[in-house]
Design a protein around this motif. Structure first.
Motif, PDB file in Angstrom:
ATOM      1  N   THR A  43      -6.128  11.172 -10.399  1.00 21.79           N
ATOM      2  CA  THR A  43      -6.255   9.932  -9.722  1.00 21.79           C
ATOM      3  C   THR A  43      -7.739   9.363 -10.050  1.00 21.79           C
ATOM      4  O   THR A  43      -8.501  10.243 -10.525  1.00 21.79           O
ATOM      5  CB  THR A  43      -6.291   9.838  -8.205  1.00 21.79           C
ATOM      6  OG1 THR A  43      -6.888  10.742  -7.595  1.00 21.79           O
ATOM      7  CG2 THR A  43      -4.577  10.185  -8.166  1.00 21.79           C
TER       8      THR A  43
ATOM      9  N   LEU B  43       2.309   1.657  -3.405  1.00 15.57           N
ATOM     10  CA  LEU B  43       1.508   2.100  -4.430  1.00 15.57           C
ATOM     11  C   LEU B  43       1.114   3.707  -4.193  1.00 15.57           C
ATOM     12  O   LEU B  43       1.258   4.178  -5.116  1.00 15.57           O
ATOM     13  CB  LEU B  43       0.400   1.358  -4.286  1.00 15.57           C
ATOM     14  CG  LEU B  43       0.756  -0.255  -5.039  1.00 15.57           C
ATOM     15  CD1 LEU B  43      -0.560  -1.079  -4.482  1.00 15.57           C
ATOM     16  CD2 LEU B  43       0.661  -0.085  -6.487  1.00 15.57           C
ATOM     17  N   ASP B  44       0.889   4.074  -2.828  1.00 18.56           N
ATOM     18  CA  ASP B  44       0.406   5.512  -2.765  1.00 18.56           C
ATOM     19  C   ASP B  44       1.739   6.564  -3.251  1.00 18.56           C
ATOM     20  O   ASP B  44       1.444   7.315  -3.568  1.00 18.56           O
ATOM     21  CB  ASP B  44       0.246   5.739  -1.026  1.00 18.56           C
ATOM     22  CG  ASP B  44      -0.910   5.093  -0.788  1.00 18.56           C
ATOM     23  OD1 ASP B  44      -1.718   4.515  -1.476  1.00 18.56           O
ATOM     24  OD2 ASP B  44      -1.153   4.781   0.530  1.00 18.56           O
TER      25      ASP B  44
ATOM     26  N   ASP C 275       0.051  -4.126  -8.804  1.00 22.00           N
ATOM     27  CA  ASP C 275      -1.619  -4.456  -8.428  1.00 22.00           C
ATOM     28  C   ASP C 275      -2.229  -4.217  -9.683  1.00 22.00           C
ATOM     29  O   ASP C 275      -2.455  -2.942  -9.851  1.00 22.00           O
ATOM     30  CB  ASP C 275      -1.983  -3.656  -7.269  1.00 22.00           C
ATOM     31  CG  ASP C 275      -3.472  -3.825  -6.884  1.00 22.00           C
ATOM     32  OD1 ASP C 275      -4.213  -4.913  -7.640  1.00 22.00           O
ATOM     33  OD2 ASP C 275      -4.094  -3.320  -6.108  1.00 22.00           O
TER      34      ASP C 275
ATOM     35  N   GLN D  79       2.929   0.886 -10.905  1.00 22.74           N
ATOM     36  CA  GLN D  79       1.808   0.372 -10.169  1.00 22.74           C
ATOM     37  C   GLN D  79       0.845  -0.892 -10.523  1.00 22.74           C
ATOM     38  O   GLN D  79       0.564  -1.688  -9.727  1.00 22.74           O
ATOM     39  CB  GLN D  79       0.533   1.755 -10.016  1.00 22.74           C
ATOM     40  CG  GLN D  79       1.148   2.930  -9.349  1.00 22.74           C
ATOM     41  CD  GLN D  79       0.236   4.087  -9.564  1.00 22.74           C
ATOM     42  OE1 GLN D  79      -1.039   3.802  -8.874  1.00 22.74           O
ATOM     43  NE2 GLN D  79       0.422   5.143  -9.918  1.00 22.74           N
TER      44      GLN D  79
ATOM     45  N   ARG E 288      -5.850  -2.205  -9.643  1.00 22.87           N
ATOM     46  CA  ARG E 288      -5.758  -0.983  -8.978  1.00 22.87           C
ATOM     47  C   ARG E 288      -6.415  -0.112  -9.880  1.00 22.87           C
ATOM     48  O   ARG E 288      -5.761   0.810 -10.830  1.00 22.87           O
ATOM     49  CB  ARG E 288      -4.301  -0.529  -8.737  1.00 22.87           C
ATOM     50  CG  ARG E 288      -4.253   0.784  -7.612  1.00 22.87           C
ATOM     51  CD  ARG E 288      -3.045   1.181  -7.350  1.00 22.87           C
ATOM     52  NE  ARG E 288      -2.749   2.481  -6.889  1.00 22.87           N
ATOM     53  CZ  ARG E 288      -2.852   2.498  -5.380  1.00 22.87           C
ATOM     54  NH1 ARG E 288      -3.162   1.854  -4.675  1.00 22.87           N
ATOM     55  NH2 ARG E 288      -2.406   3.838  -4.849  1.00 22.87           N
ATOM     56  N   GLU E 289      -7.328   0.482  -9.754  1.00 23.22           N
ATOM     57  CA  GLU E 289      -8.172   1.448 -10.612  1.00 23.22           C
ATOM     58  C   GLU E 289      -7.742   2.649 -10.861  1.00 23.22           C
ATOM     59  O   GLU E 289      -7.612   3.518 -11.840  1.00 23.22           O
ATOM     60  CB  GLU E 289      -9.832   1.427 -10.219  1.00 23.22           C
ATOM     61  CG  GLU E 289     -10.659   0.334 -10.664  1.00 23.22           C
ATOM     62  CD  GLU E 289     -12.192   0.612 -10.799  1.00 23.22           C
ATOM     63  OE1 GLU E 289     -12.631   1.705 -11.640  1.00 23.22           O
ATOM     64  OE2 GLU E 289     -12.965   0.257  -9.899  1.00 23.22           O
ATOM     65  N   SER E 290      -7.245   3.270  -9.714  1.00 27.25           N
ATOM     66  CA  SER E 290      -6.612   4.742  -9.727  1.00 27.25           C
ATOM     67  C   SER E 290      -5.416   4.591 -10.675  1.00 27.25           C
ATOM     68  O   SER E 290      -5.326   5.779 -11.414  1.00 27.25           O
ATOM     69  CB  SER E 290      -6.469   5.073  -8.466  1.00 27.25           C
ATOM     70  OG  SER E 290      -5.404   4.425  -7.710  1.00 27.25           O
TER      71      SER E 290
ATOM     72  N   GLU F  61       1.801   6.473  -7.000  1.00 26.99           N
ATOM     73  CA  GLU F  61       0.603   7.325  -7.499  1.00 26.99           C
ATOM     74  C   GLU F  61       0.711   8.778  -7.146  1.00 26.99           C
ATOM     75  O   GLU F  61       0.674   9.847  -8.074  1.00 26.99           O
ATOM     76  CB  GLU F  61      -0.697   7.051  -6.481  1.00 26.99           C
ATOM     77  CG  GLU F  61      -1.796   7.790  -6.884  1.00 26.99           C
ATOM     78  CD  GLU F  61      -3.113   7.345  -6.133  1.00 26.99           C
ATOM     79  OE1 GLU F  61      -3.779   8.199  -5.453  1.00 26.99           O
ATOM     80  OE2 GLU F  61      -3.565   6.169  -6.284  1.00 26.99           O
TER      81      GLU F  61
ATOM     82  N   CYS G 258      -8.997  -2.960 -18.223  1.00 29.19           N
ATOM     83  CA  CYS G 258      -9.395  -2.724 -16.774  1.00 29.19           C
ATOM     84  C   CYS G 258     -10.761  -3.396 -16.651  1.00 29.19           C
ATOM     85  O   CYS G 258     -11.160  -4.181 -15.803  1.00 29.19           O
ATOM     86  CB  CYS G 258      -9.372  -1.134 -16.379  1.00 29.19           C
ATOM     87  SG  CYS G 258     -10.206  -0.920 -14.716  1.00 29.19           S
TER      88      CYS G 258
ATOM     89  N   ARG H  61       0.871  -1.264   0.016  1.00 27.53           N
ATOM     90  CA  ARG H  61       0.007   0.177  -0.172  1.00 27.53           C
ATOM     91  C   ARG H  61       0.813   1.247  -0.018  1.00 27.53           C
ATOM     92  O   ARG H  61       0.739   2.225  -0.803  1.00 27.53           O
ATOM     93  CB  ARG H  61      -0.988   0.059   1.217  1.00 27.53           C
ATOM     94  CG  ARG H  61      -2.145  -1.053   1.039  1.00 27.53           C
ATOM     95  CD  ARG H  61      -3.012  -0.695   2.150  1.00 27.53           C
ATOM     96  NE  ARG H  61      -2.734  -0.995   3.392  1.00 27.53           N
ATOM     97  CZ  ARG H  61      -2.598  -1.944   4.274  1.00 27.53           C
ATOM     98  NH1 ARG H  61      -3.093  -3.177   3.663  1.00 27.53           N
ATOM     99  NH2 ARG H  61      -2.104  -1.963   5.239  1.00 27.53           N
TER     100      ARG H  61
END
Length: 279
Positions: A279, A184-185, A214, A210, A217-219, A188, A244, A181
């Protein structure tokens, strides 16, 4: 230096340490290095590494593992106190790797023990506590995040598995998910910074990283769609949305969120700009 992201490695003076006598010796070192701030009760370590053994046998195994660990890693240079620079040491003063008594065991905070996990936490914590007006315009924080993600070579303890200790594996999985997490943050945030600066090659690399970590990960899909569209690759951005949508349906039996669908529609209608939320 202990490397715990991806394949585990331990080096001393830039040379690989010889193999540890048992996997449990290795696991003991890993746990103490990943949880360095507090002393650990011997009973806790026994339950972590030898949960199925009688107490007497587990206690003997812990003693033997400590002995082997001390033999594998000699006294280390002193970590100078109060330094903001990790690894600033006093070469002439050596201290033991471990602090132990009859009740507890701890990695010696004065010993110069460095790990990728420790460095990653120091960098990301510094970003979280830094007093800036806007992280997206903070040069120092960007540099720290770039250094942090460079340390992340893969999942925490990707090649370490104790088949006789669910307790250790549960602890490792909690840490693994937490670090995923956090990286990934960080990625992002770096993607958003690069988009705002129109550095689309860089932004694409961060967004794709990213999705390597994952792929649901939609974002990250939204960011990568935006990067592709802004860089003149509209058809690739629209195709990415379909990828996606398919993966979410196949893996989670879900449809894309409203935000992801809106991003697709913006690209389809030619309404996407740099000012669009990243995002």
């Amino acid at each position: 230096m202990l490397s715990m992201y991806g394949r585990f490695q331990a080096t001393l003076n830039s040379k690989p340490l010889p193999g540890f006598r048992t996997t449990k010796v290795q696991a003991l070192l890993i746990y103490l290095a990943a949880e360095p701030t507090t002393p650990h009760r011997r009973e806790t370590l026994m339950s972590l590494l030898w949960p199925r053994m009688p107490e007497r046998s587990a206690r003997q195994n812990l003693r033997q593992s400590l002995y082997n660990l001390r033999r594998s890693i000699p006294d280390l240079p002193l970590q100078l106190p109060g330094s903001e620079t990790p690894g600033l040491i006093e070469m002439e003063t050596a201290v033991p790797l471990l602090l132990t008594n009859r009740q507890t065991i701890q990695l010696n905070p004065q010993a110069n023990v460095q790990s990728d996990v420790m460095q990653f936490e120091q960098l990301t914590n510094a970003v979280q506590t830094h007093d800036h007006l806007d992280i997206f315009h903070c040069h120092d924080c960007r540099q720290k995040l770039e250094k942090a993600i460079a340390l992340y070579k893969g999942n925490f303890l990707a090649d370490i598995y104790l088949d006789d200790s669910n307790t250790f594996e549960e602890w490792a999985e909690i840490k693994r998910q937490s670090y995923r997490r956090r990286v990934l943050d960080a990625l992002e945030t770096l993607t958003t910074i690069a988009i705002r600066q129109a550095s689309y090659v860089e932004a694409r690399a961060y967004a794709e990283k990213q999705l390597e970590i994952d792929d649901l990960r939609e974002s990250a899909y939204r960011q990568l769609m935006q990067v592709l569209a802004l860089n003149g690759q509209r058809s690739a951005a629209l195709t990415l949305y379909e990828t996606c949508r398919r993966l979410l349906f196949e893996e989670l039996a879900m449809a894309p969120s409203t935000r992801t669908t809106e991003r697709y529609q913006q690209i389809q209608g030619g309404d996407l700009t740099v000012a669009t939320q990243s995002t």
